[in-house]
Design a protein around this motif. Structure first.
Motif, PDB file in Angstrom:
ATOM      1  N   LEU A   6     -32.925 -34.651 -24.255  1.00  0.00           N
ATOM      2  CA  LEU A   6     -33.673 -33.934 -25.296  1.00  0.00           C
ATOM      3  C   LEU A   6     -35.159 -33.811 -24.577  1.00  0.00           C
ATOM      4  O   LEU A   6     -35.714 -32.669 -24.792  1.00  0.00           O
ATOM      5  CB  LEU A   6     -33.749 -34.852 -26.555  1.00  0.00           C
ATOM      6  N   VAL A   7     -35.800 -34.883 -24.035  1.00  0.00           N
ATOM      7  CA  VAL A   7     -37.105 -34.637 -23.534  1.00  0.00           C
ATOM      8  C   VAL A   7     -37.025 -33.634 -22.625  1.00  0.00           C
ATOM      9  O   VAL A   7     -37.846 -32.769 -22.355  1.00  0.00           O
ATOM     10  CB  VAL A   7     -37.563 -36.160 -23.121  1.00  0.00           C
ATOM     11  N   ARG A   8     -36.059 -33.834 -21.642  1.00  0.00           N
ATOM     12  CA  ARG A   8     -35.782 -32.783 -20.543  1.00  0.00           C
ATOM     13  C   ARG A   8     -36.012 -31.318 -20.889  1.00  0.00           C
ATOM     14  O   ARG A   8     -36.381 -30.670 -20.347  1.00  0.00           O
ATOM     15  CB  ARG A   8     -34.779 -33.288 -19.494  1.00  0.00           C
ATOM     16  N   GLU A   9     -34.986 -31.104 -22.002  1.00  0.00           N
ATOM     17  CA  GLU A   9     -34.933 -29.943 -22.248  1.00  0.00           C
ATOM     18  C   GLU A   9     -36.225 -29.253 -23.041  1.00  0.00           C
ATOM     19  O   GLU A   9     -36.498 -28.415 -22.975  1.00  0.00           O
ATOM     20  CB  GLU A   9     -33.650 -29.854 -23.331  1.00  0.00           C
ATOM     21  N   LEU A  10     -36.902 -29.998 -23.840  1.00  0.00           N
ATOM     22  CA  LEU A  10     -37.926 -29.693 -24.559  1.00  0.00           C
ATOM     23  C   LEU A  10     -39.210 -29.311 -23.595  1.00  0.00           C
ATOM     24  O   LEU A  10     -39.873 -28.421 -23.672  1.00  0.00           O
ATOM     25  CB  LEU A  10     -38.350 -30.887 -25.422  1.00  0.00           C
TER      26      LEU A  10
END
Length: 52
Positions: A6-10
Motif C-alpha cells: 500500500l505504501v509503495r503504491e501510494l
C-alpha cells in the motif's frame, strides 16, 4: 505485502501524478492518529484531548 504494498503504491501514485504535496498531510494524519490511539488508555488522554 499488505501495508508495504500500500505504501509503495501510494508513493508511486504521488510521484507519477506530481502530488508530493500530499506527503506532509499524510504524515501529520498518521502522527495524530497514532497519538490518539496511544492516548486512549493512558493518563495523558485528558491533556491530549484538550489540544483538539
Amino acid at each position: 505485502m499488505g501495508f508495504i504494498g500500500l505504501v509503495r503504491e501510494l508513493w508511486a501514485f504521488m510521484i507519477e501524478r506530481k502530488k508530493l504535496w500530499l506527503l506532509p498531510i499524510l504524515v501529520v494524519l498518521v502522527i495524530v492518529g497514532g497519538l490518539l490511539v496511544l492516548a486512549q488508555g493512558s493518563a495523558l488522554a485528558p491533556f491530549i484531548y484538550t489540544i483538539f
